[in-house]
Design an enzyme around this catalytic site. Structure first.
Site, PDB file in Angstrom:
ATOM      1  N   GLY A 246     -13.471  -8.953   0.965  1.00  0.00           N
ATOM      2  CA  GLY A 246     -12.421  -8.271   0.224  1.00  0.00           C
ATOM      3  C   GLY A 246     -11.002  -8.760   0.450  1.00  0.00           C
ATOM      4  O   GLY A 246     -10.178  -8.718  -0.457  1.00  0.00           O
TER       5      GLY A 246
ATOM      6  N   GLU B  71      -6.963  -7.137   6.523  1.00  0.00           N
ATOM      7  CA  GLU B  71      -8.013  -6.327   5.887  1.00  0.00           C
ATOM      8  C   GLU B  71      -7.605  -5.963   4.463  1.00  0.00           C
ATOM      9  O   GLU B  71      -6.422  -5.839   4.168  1.00  0.00           O
ATOM     10  CB  GLU B  71      -8.213  -5.026   6.688  1.00  0.00           C
ATOM     11  CG  GLU B  71      -9.432  -5.023   7.582  1.00  0.00           C
ATOM     12  CD  GLU B  71     -10.752  -4.878   6.809  1.00  0.00           C
ATOM     13  OE1 GLU B  71     -10.805  -5.168   5.606  1.00  0.00           O
ATOM     14  OE2 GLU B  71     -11.731  -4.481   7.445  1.00  0.00           O
ATOM     15  N   ASP B  72      -8.605  -5.728   3.616  1.00  0.00           N
ATOM     16  CA  ASP B  72      -8.312  -5.259   2.265  1.00  0.00           C
ATOM     17  C   ASP B  72      -8.008  -3.763   2.274  1.00  0.00           C
ATOM     18  O   ASP B  72      -7.048  -3.312   1.674  1.00  0.00           O
ATOM     19  CB  ASP B  72      -9.456  -5.579   1.288  1.00  0.00           C
ATOM     20  CG  ASP B  72     -10.827  -5.121   1.785  1.00  0.00           C
ATOM     21  OD1 ASP B  72     -10.935  -4.621   2.929  1.00  0.00           O
ATOM     22  OD2 ASP B  72     -11.798  -5.275   1.024  1.00  0.00           O
TER      23      ASP B  72
ATOM     24  N   LYS C  74      -6.574   4.583   3.500  1.00  0.00           N
ATOM     25  CA  LYS C  74      -6.903   5.957   3.083  1.00  0.00           C
ATOM     26  C   LYS C  74      -6.785   6.879   4.294  1.00  0.00           C
ATOM     27  O   LYS C  74      -7.771   7.110   4.999  1.00  0.00           O
ATOM     28  CB  LYS C  74      -8.353   6.020   2.571  1.00  0.00           C
ATOM     29  CG  LYS C  74      -8.667   5.146   1.366  1.00  0.00           C
ATOM     30  CD  LYS C  74     -10.147   5.303   0.999  1.00  0.00           C
ATOM     31  CE  LYS C  74     -10.553   4.410  -0.142  1.00  0.00           C
ATOM     32  NZ  LYS C  74     -12.013   4.470  -0.415  1.00  0.00           N
TER      33      LYS C  74
ATOM     34  N   PHE D 133     -12.346   5.832  -4.519  1.00  0.00           N
ATOM     35  CA  PHE D 133     -12.884   4.473  -4.484  1.00  0.00           C
ATOM     36  C   PHE D 133     -12.103   3.563  -5.431  1.00  0.00           C
ATOM     37  O   PHE D 133     -11.898   3.886  -6.594  1.00  0.00           O
ATOM     38  CB  PHE D 133     -14.370   4.477  -4.859  1.00  0.00           C
ATOM     39  CG  PHE D 133     -15.018   3.154  -4.601  1.00  0.00           C
ATOM     40  CD1 PHE D 133     -15.369   2.775  -3.312  1.00  0.00           C
ATOM     41  CD2 PHE D 133     -15.241   2.265  -5.645  1.00  0.00           C
ATOM     42  CE1 PHE D 133     -15.937   1.535  -3.067  1.00  0.00           C
ATOM     43  CE2 PHE D 133     -15.811   1.025  -5.406  1.00  0.00           C
ATOM     44  CZ  PHE D 133     -16.159   0.660  -4.118  1.00  0.00           C
ATOM     45  N   VAL D 134     -11.665   2.416  -4.917  1.00  0.00           N
ATOM     46  CA  VAL D 134     -10.868   1.481  -5.717  1.00  0.00           C
ATOM     47  C   VAL D 134     -11.519   0.105  -5.776  1.00  0.00           C
ATOM     48  O   VAL D 134     -12.274  -0.279  -4.882  1.00  0.00           O
ATOM     49  CB  VAL D 134      -9.427   1.356  -5.163  1.00  0.00           C
ATOM     50  CG1 VAL D 134      -8.642   2.643  -5.348  1.00  0.00           C
ATOM     51  CG2 VAL D 134      -9.439   0.954  -3.686  1.00  0.00           C
TER      52      VAL D 134
ATOM     53  N   ASP E 153     -14.453  -4.825  -4.409  1.00  0.00           N
ATOM     54  CA  ASP E 153     -15.567  -4.832  -5.354  1.00  0.00           C
ATOM     55  C   ASP E 153     -16.303  -3.502  -5.439  1.00  0.00           C
ATOM     56  O   ASP E 153     -16.295  -2.691  -4.516  1.00  0.00           O
ATOM     57  CB  ASP E 153     -16.606  -5.868  -4.925  1.00  0.00           C
ATOM     58  CG  ASP E 153     -17.354  -5.425  -3.652  1.00  0.00           C
ATOM     59  OD1 ASP E 153     -16.675  -5.133  -2.650  1.00  0.00           O
ATOM     60  OD2 ASP E 153     -18.591  -5.330  -3.683  1.00  0.00           O
TER      61      ASP E 153
ATOM     62  N   ARG F  81     -13.927  -8.056  -8.200  1.00  0.00           N
ATOM     63  CA  ARG F  81     -13.059  -8.724  -7.224  1.00  0.00           C
ATOM     64  C   ARG F  81     -11.980  -9.567  -7.887  1.00  0.00           C
ATOM     65  O   ARG F  81     -10.915  -9.775  -7.332  1.00  0.00           O
ATOM     66  CB  ARG F  81     -13.876  -9.650  -6.304  1.00  0.00           C
ATOM     67  CG  ARG F  81     -14.793  -8.934  -5.350  1.00  0.00           C
ATOM     68  CD  ARG F  81     -15.265  -9.895  -4.264  1.00  0.00           C
ATOM     69  NE  ARG F  81     -16.454  -9.435  -3.562  1.00  0.00           N
ATOM     70  CZ  ARG F  81     -16.444  -8.572  -2.542  1.00  0.00           C
ATOM     71  NH1 ARG F  81     -15.308  -8.067  -2.128  1.00  0.00           N
ATOM     72  NH2 ARG F  81     -17.564  -8.212  -1.964  1.00  0.00           N
TER      73      ARG F  81
HETATM   74  P1  XMP Z   1     -14.233   1.501   7.054  1.00  0.00           P
HETATM   75  O1  XMP Z   1     -14.889   2.827   6.759  1.00  0.00           O
HETATM   76  O2  XMP Z   1     -15.058   0.708   8.042  1.00  0.00           O
HETATM   77  O3  XMP Z   1     -14.303   0.748   5.684  1.00  0.00           O
HETATM   78  O4  XMP Z   1     -12.796   1.632   7.444  1.00  0.00           O
HETATM   79  C1  XMP Z   1     -13.643  -0.428   5.507  1.00  0.00           C
HETATM   80  C2  XMP Z   1     -14.399  -1.328   4.572  1.00  0.00           C
HETATM   81  O5  XMP Z   1     -15.088  -0.576   3.572  1.00  0.00           O
HETATM   82  C3  XMP Z   1     -14.885  -1.113   2.298  1.00  0.00           C
HETATM   83  N1  XMP Z   1     -14.199  -0.083   1.466  1.00  0.00           N
HETATM   84  C4  XMP Z   1     -13.980  -0.178   0.159  1.00  0.00           C
HETATM   85  N2  XMP Z   1     -14.270  -1.166  -0.707  1.00  0.00           N
HETATM   86  N3  XMP Z   1     -13.273   0.106  -2.436  1.00  0.00           N
HETATM   87  C5  XMP Z   1     -13.912  -1.011  -2.004  1.00  0.00           C
HETATM   88  O6  XMP Z   1     -14.145  -1.900  -2.811  1.00  0.00           O
HETATM   89  C6  XMP Z   1     -12.951   1.139  -1.630  1.00  0.00           C
HETATM   90  O7  XMP Z   1     -12.363   2.130  -2.076  1.00  0.00           O
HETATM   91  C7  XMP Z   1     -13.327   0.989  -0.256  1.00  0.00           C
HETATM   92  N4  XMP Z   1     -13.188   1.783   0.821  1.00  0.00           N
HETATM   93  C8  XMP Z   1     -13.715   1.093   1.853  1.00  0.00           C
HETATM   94  C9  XMP Z   1     -14.039  -2.335   2.489  1.00  0.00           C
HETATM   95  O8  XMP Z   1     -14.878  -3.443   2.453  1.00  0.00           O
HETATM   96  C10 XMP Z   1     -13.421  -2.228   3.859  1.00  0.00           C
HETATM   97  O9  XMP Z   1     -13.320  -3.476   4.507  1.00  0.00           O
HETATM   98 MG    MG Z   2     -14.852  -5.275   2.590  1.00  0.00          MG
END
Ligand code: XMP
Ligand code: MG
Length: 182
Positions: A48, A102-103, A134, A155-156, A162, A168
């Protein structure tokens, strides 16, 4: 209202590319000043964060090294609650000023996992930059140093993020057009 369809779900425009790029340029300015006359090693979390990282690097004027880490904790639109990865970073991080890129930070599980792995290598410093965060979803004790946008627990997709590997390539960020049930 601009909407798009990815597989079975509808998403609506949430953050435009113009806003995203402006925000990333601001983060880069801050990093340039915080790491003045230092070399920064970026650990880019795949898949991401590739796009956030690429845009960030355009505006970084300090010397950098880059390496990648592949992690996955999501299935569809819900966190799988466990993180899959190997710490196969192809650079030694000991003694380096390291920035995790991080994304999005959701529960914080992925970040906690990655931070622990990197800390074992004893970097000189370790900070975190994320495009999206978040706060309402956070469950783990993590420190985030650079945040693009704080968003609700929705969710985005887009700009690297993705839904089941789709979306993506979108230049803007879109949000799911329905509320996530807890
Ligand atoms: P955690 O719970 O480990 O999650 O902090 C982080 C990873 O989860 C994915 N993630 C998302 N991916 N839309 C996405 O496309 C979202 O809204 C979302 N929320 C979490 C993401 O890969 C991130 O690195
Ligand atoms: Mg990810």
């Amino acid at each position: 209202m601009q909407t798009i369809q990815l597989k079975d779900k509808e998403f609506r425009l949430y953050i435009s590319n113009l806003e995203i790029e402006k925000k990333i340029a601001e983060i880069a300015l801050k990093i340039n000043s915080d790491y003045h006359q230092k070399e920064l090693t970026l650990v880019i979390v795949l898949n991401g964060a590739f796009r956030f990282a690429a845009q960030l690097i355009r505006s970084l004027t300090i010397p950098i090294q880059i390496t990648f880490l592949r992690v996955s904790s999501y299935r569809g639109i819900q966190s799988a609650g466990k993180v899959e990865n190997n710490f196969d970073v192809d650079l030694p991080l000991g003694g380096k000023d390291v920035l995790i890129v991080e994304d999005i930070i959701d529960s914080g599980l992925t970040l906690q996992h990655i931070s622990a792995g990197i800390k074992k290598q004893q970097p000189a410093s370790l900070k975190v930059a994320t495009l999206l965060y978040k706060p309402a979803a956070l469950k783990y004790d993590v420190t985030i140093n650079y945040v693009g946008f704080e968003i609700p627990n929705d969710f985005v997709v887009g700009f690297g993020l993705d839904y089941d590997q789709q979306g993506r390539g979108l230049n803007d960020i879109f949000v799911l057009n329905e509320k996530l049930s807890e």
